[in-house]
Design a protein around this motif. Structure first.
Motif, PDB file in Angstrom:
ATOM      1  N   GLY A  22       0.783  -1.225   0.000  1.00  0.00           N
ATOM      2  CA  GLY A  22       0.000   0.000   0.000  1.00  0.00           C
ATOM      3  C   GLY A  22       0.816   1.276   0.000  1.00  0.00           C
ATOM      4  N   ARG A  23       2.117   1.182  -0.255  1.00  0.00           N
ATOM      5  CA  ARG A  23       2.972   2.373  -0.320  1.00  0.00           C
ATOM      6  C   ARG A  23       2.852   3.023  -1.691  1.00  0.00           C
ATOM      7  NH1 ARG A  23       6.698   2.618   4.037  1.00  0.00           N
ATOM      8  NH2 ARG A  23       7.098   4.664   3.145  1.00  0.00           N
ATOM      9  N   VAL A  24       2.985   4.351  -1.712  1.00  0.00           N
ATOM     10  CA  VAL A  24       2.876   5.124  -2.945  1.00  0.00           C
ATOM     11  C   VAL A  24       4.263   5.461  -3.468  1.00  0.00           C
ATOM     12  CG1 VAL A  24       2.037   7.269  -3.980  1.00  0.00           C
ATOM     13  CG2 VAL A  24       0.715   6.158  -2.167  1.00  0.00           C
ATOM     14  N   GLN A  25       4.518   5.105  -4.724  1.00  0.00           N
ATOM     15  CA  GLN A  25       5.759   5.454  -5.412  1.00  0.00           C
ATOM     16  C   GLN A  25       5.389   6.172  -6.706  1.00  0.00           C
ATOM     17  OE1 GLN A  25       7.426   1.519  -5.990  1.00  0.00           O
ATOM     18  NE2 GLN A  25       8.652   1.714  -4.142  1.00  0.00           N
ATOM     19  N   VAL A  26       6.077   7.283  -6.988  1.00  0.00           N
ATOM     20  CA  VAL A  26       5.811   8.027  -8.215  1.00  0.00           C
ATOM     21  C   VAL A  26       7.114   8.178  -8.992  1.00  0.00           C
ATOM     22  CG1 VAL A  26       5.024  10.209  -9.212  1.00  0.00           C
ATOM     23  CG2 VAL A  26       3.855   9.266  -7.205  1.00  0.00           C
ATOM     24  N   TYR A  27       7.076   7.763 -10.244  1.00  0.00           N
ATOM     25  CA  TYR A  27       8.194   7.935 -11.174  1.00  0.00           C
ATOM     26  C   TYR A  27       7.858   9.097 -12.086  1.00  0.00           C
ATOM     27  CZ  TYR A  27       9.774   3.245  -9.880  1.00  0.00           C
ATOM     28  OH  TYR A  27      10.206   2.147  -9.201  1.00  0.00           O
ATOM     29  N   GLU A  28       8.847   9.970 -12.294  1.00  0.00           N
ATOM     30  CA  GLU A  28       8.607  11.107 -13.170  1.00  0.00           C
ATOM     31  C   GLU A  28       9.809  11.340 -14.066  1.00  0.00           C
ATOM     32  OE1 GLU A  28       7.054  15.697 -12.796  1.00  0.00           O
ATOM     33  OE2 GLU A  28       7.256  14.481 -11.018  1.00  0.00           O
ATOM     34  N   SER A  29      10.845  11.974 -13.579  1.00  0.00           N
ATOM     35  CA  SER A  29      11.964  12.341 -14.456  1.00  0.00           C
ATOM     36  C   SER A  29      13.262  11.628 -14.096  1.00  0.00           C
ATOM     37  CB  SER A  29      12.179  13.857 -14.430  1.00  0.00           C
ATOM     38  OG  SER A  29      12.459  14.277 -13.109  1.00  0.00           O
ATOM     39  N   GLY A  30      13.168  10.542 -13.383  1.00  0.00           N
ATOM     40  CA  GLY A  30      14.349   9.778 -13.026  1.00  0.00           C
ATOM     41  C   GLY A  30      13.992   8.350 -12.682  1.00  0.00           C
ATOM     42  N   PRO A  31      14.985   7.483 -12.603  1.00  0.00           N
ATOM     43  CA  PRO A  31      14.728   6.057 -12.423  1.00  0.00           C
ATOM     44  C   PRO A  31      14.467   5.624 -10.983  1.00  0.00           C
ATOM     45  CG  PRO A  31      17.062   6.422 -12.683  1.00  0.00           C
ATOM     46  CD  PRO A  31      16.393   7.754 -12.877  1.00  0.00           C
ATOM     47  N   TYR A  32      14.445   6.573 -10.062  1.00  0.00           N
ATOM     48  CA  TYR A  32      14.201   6.233  -8.665  1.00  0.00           C
ATOM     49  C   TYR A  32      12.894   6.901  -8.244  1.00  0.00           C
ATOM     50  CZ  TYR A  32      18.988   4.844  -9.221  1.00  0.00           C
ATOM     51  OH  TYR A  32      20.126   4.249  -9.698  1.00  0.00           O
ATOM     52  N   PRO A  33      11.999   6.143  -7.629  1.00  0.00           N
ATOM     53  CA  PRO A  33      10.686   6.706  -7.323  1.00  0.00           C
ATOM     54  C   PRO A  33      10.712   7.680  -6.151  1.00  0.00           C
ATOM     55  CG  PRO A  33      10.860   4.525  -6.376  1.00  0.00           C
ATOM     56  CD  PRO A  33      12.120   4.755  -7.181  1.00  0.00           C
ATOM     57  N   LEU A  34       9.805   8.641  -6.210  1.00  0.00           N
ATOM     58  CA  LEU A  34       9.491   9.424  -5.024  1.00  0.00           C
ATOM     59  C   LEU A  34       8.588   8.525  -4.201  1.00  0.00           C
ATOM     60  CD1 LEU A  34       8.563  12.728  -6.854  1.00  0.00           C
ATOM     61  CD2 LEU A  34      10.683  12.247  -5.622  1.00  0.00           C
ATOM     62  N   GLU A  35       8.903   8.352  -2.921  1.00  0.00           N
ATOM     63  CA  GLU A  35       8.097   7.476  -2.074  1.00  0.00           C
ATOM     64  C   GLU A  35       7.395   8.319  -1.029  1.00  0.00           C
ATOM     65  OE1 GLU A  35       9.687   3.735  -0.906  1.00  0.00           O
ATOM     66  OE2 GLU A  35      11.144   3.743  -2.526  1.00  0.00           O
ATOM     67  N   PHE A  36       6.087   8.203  -0.971  1.00  0.00           N
ATOM     68  CA  PHE A  36       5.272   9.003  -0.076  1.00  0.00           C
ATOM     69  C   PHE A  36       4.856   8.169   1.128  1.00  0.00           C
ATOM     70  CE2 PHE A  36       5.063  10.859  -4.244  1.00  0.00           C
ATOM     71  CZ  PHE A  36       5.281  12.201  -3.978  1.00  0.00           C
ATOM     72  N   LEU A  37       4.931   8.755   2.303  1.00  0.00           N
ATOM     73  CA  LEU A  37       4.641   8.033   3.537  1.00  0.00           C
ATOM     74  C   LEU A  37       3.154   8.014   3.874  1.00  0.00           C
ATOM     75  CD1 LEU A  37       7.634   9.301   5.696  1.00  0.00           C
ATOM     76  CD2 LEU A  37       7.454   7.195   4.345  1.00  0.00           C
ATOM     77  N   ASN A  38       2.404   9.003   3.386  1.00  0.00           N
ATOM     78  CA  ASN A  38       0.972   9.001   3.656  1.00  0.00           C
ATOM     79  C   ASN A  38       0.278   7.969   2.776  1.00  0.00           C
ATOM     80  OD1 ASN A  38       1.862  10.757   1.598  1.00  0.00           O
ATOM     81  ND2 ASN A  38      -0.150  11.682   1.461  1.00  0.00           N
ATOM     82  N   ASP A  39      -0.919   7.589   3.172  1.00  0.00           N
ATOM     83  CA  ASP A  39      -1.607   6.569   2.375  1.00  0.00           C
ATOM     84  C   ASP A  39      -2.678   7.167   1.469  1.00  0.00           C
ATOM     85  OD1 ASP A  39      -3.522   7.156   4.262  1.00  0.00           O
ATOM     86  OD2 ASP A  39      -3.900   5.086   4.847  1.00  0.00           O
ATOM     87  N   ARG A  40      -2.566   8.481   1.187  1.00  0.00           N
ATOM     88  CA  ARG A  40      -3.450   9.132   0.218  1.00  0.00           C
ATOM     89  C   ARG A  40      -2.579   9.971  -0.706  1.00  0.00           C
ATOM     90  NH1 ARG A  40      -7.604  11.987   4.190  1.00  0.00           N
ATOM     91  NH2 ARG A  40      -5.615  12.791   4.867  1.00  0.00           N
ATOM     92  N   HIS A  41      -2.878   9.898  -1.999  1.00  0.00           N
ATOM     93  CA  HIS A  41      -2.078  10.663  -2.949  1.00  0.00           C
ATOM     94  C   HIS A  41      -2.871  10.816  -4.243  1.00  0.00           C
ATOM     95  CE1 HIS A  41       1.697  12.459  -4.141  1.00  0.00           C
ATOM     96  NE2 HIS A  41       1.625  11.830  -5.295  1.00  0.00           N
ATOM     97  N   ALA A  42      -2.497  11.812  -5.023  1.00  0.00           N
ATOM     98  CA  ALA A  42      -3.127  12.017  -6.332  1.00  0.00           C
ATOM     99  C   ALA A  42      -2.102  12.600  -7.280  1.00  0.00           C
ATOM    100  CB  ALA A  42      -4.332  12.947  -6.217  1.00  0.00           C
ATOM    101  N   ILE A  43      -2.258  12.295  -8.564  1.00  0.00           N
ATOM    102  CA  ILE A  43      -1.432  12.890  -9.605  1.00  0.00           C
ATOM    103  C   ILE A  43      -2.337  13.319 -10.747  1.00  0.00           C
ATOM    104  CG2 ILE A  43       0.666  11.603  -9.016  1.00  0.00           C
ATOM    105  CD1 ILE A  43       0.128   9.768 -11.446  1.00  0.00           C
ATOM    106  N   GLY A  44      -1.820  14.214 -11.579  1.00  0.00           N
ATOM    107  CA  GLY A  44      -2.548  14.674 -12.750  1.00  0.00           C
ATOM    108  C   GLY A  44      -3.141  16.050 -12.540  1.00  0.00           C
ATOM    109  N   ALA A  45      -3.828  16.527 -13.567  1.00  0.00           N
ATOM    110  CA  ALA A  45      -4.382  17.880 -13.565  1.00  0.00           C
ATOM    111  C   ALA A  45      -5.432  18.090 -12.487  1.00  0.00           C
ATOM    112  CB  ALA A  45      -4.978  18.186 -14.939  1.00  0.00           C
ATOM    113  N   GLY A  46      -6.094  17.039 -12.055  1.00  0.00           N
ATOM    114  CA  GLY A  46      -7.131  17.159 -11.039  1.00  0.00           C
ATOM    115  C   GLY A  46      -6.647  16.939  -9.623  1.00  0.00           C
ATOM    116  N   THR A  47      -5.332  16.974  -9.415  1.00  0.00           N
ATOM    117  CA  THR A  47      -4.756  16.671  -8.101  1.00  0.00           C
ATOM    118  C   THR A  47      -5.314  17.536  -6.985  1.00  0.00           C
ATOM    119  OG1 THR A  47      -2.709  15.766  -8.986  1.00  0.00           O
ATOM    120  CG2 THR A  47      -2.600  16.650  -6.771  1.00  0.00           C
TER     121      THR A  47
END
Length: 154
Positions: free
Chosen positions: A85-110
Motif C-alpha cells: 500500500g505504499r505510494v511510489q511516483v516515477y517522473e523524471s528519473g529512475p528512482y521513485p518518489l516514495e510518499f509516507l501518507n496513504d493518500r495521494h493524487a497525480i494529474g491535472a485534477g490533483t
C-alpha cells in the motif's frame, strides 16, 4: 488531462484522454500488475506508456527511458501502489518518489481530488468531483482495489 487518486485501499482514475488533434477519447489509465501492484499513468500518453512499460519490465535504472530524463519535455508520471500500500511516483528519473501518507493524487485534477480526500471521502468520490470541476478530467471512472490490503488508521 488526468486525475489518478489513491485513498489507502482504492486506486481510481478518470478515463478522458486527448491529444493535440483529438479533443477527447476514453482510455483506461490504471491497471493491476502481475505481481499485485497497482499502476496509474498521467500526462503525455506516449511517454506515460513508456514509463509504465519500463516499470513492468523491472524498473532497472540503467534502462530508464531517455525521453523522460530531466531536460526533456517530459510531462508524464507513473504512480505505483506497492502490495503493502505504499505510494511510489516515477517522473523524471529512475528512482521513485516514495510518499509516507496513504493518500495521494497525480494529474491535472490533483488539487481538487486531495481536497475531497481531506474532507474524508474516498478515491472514487474524489475522481467524480474532480471530473466536475477540472478542465479535461472526466469520461467516467475506473477503480481498482489493492488485494488483501487494509490501510492503517489515520
Amino acid at each position: 488531462m488526468t486525475v489518478i487518486v489513491w485513498d489507502g485501499k482504492t486506486l481510481a482514475a478518470d478515463r478522458e484522454a486527448g491529444t493535440r488533434y483529438i479533443k477527447c477519447t476514453l482510455m483506461t489509465k490504471i491497471q493491476r500488475l502481475a505481481d499485485g501492484r497497482l499502476l496509474g499513468v498521467a500526462g503525455d500518453a506516449a511517454l506515460a506508456r513508456e514509463l509504465a512499460e519500463w516499470v513492468k519490465a523491472g524498473a532497472k535504472p540503467d534502462s530508464f527511458p531517455a525521453e523522460c530524463r530531466p531536460g526533456k519535455a517530459n510531462t508524464a508520471m507513473v504512480m505505483v501502489i506497492t502490495t503493502a500500500g505504499r505510494v511510489q511516483v516515477y517522473e523524471s528519473g529512475p528512482y521513485p518518489l516514495e510518499f509516507l501518507n496513504d493518500r495521494h493524487a497525480i494529474g491535472a485534477g490533483t488539487d481538487a481530488a486531495l481536497a475531497v480526500l481531506a474532507l474524508g471521502h474516498d478515491a472514487e468520490t474524489a475522481v467524480r468531483i474532480a471530473s466536475e470541476v477540472c478542465n479535461g478530467v472526466g469520461g467516467g471512472i475506473d477503480i481498482l482495489q489493492l488485494a488483501g490490503h487494509v490501510s492503517a488508521p489515520q
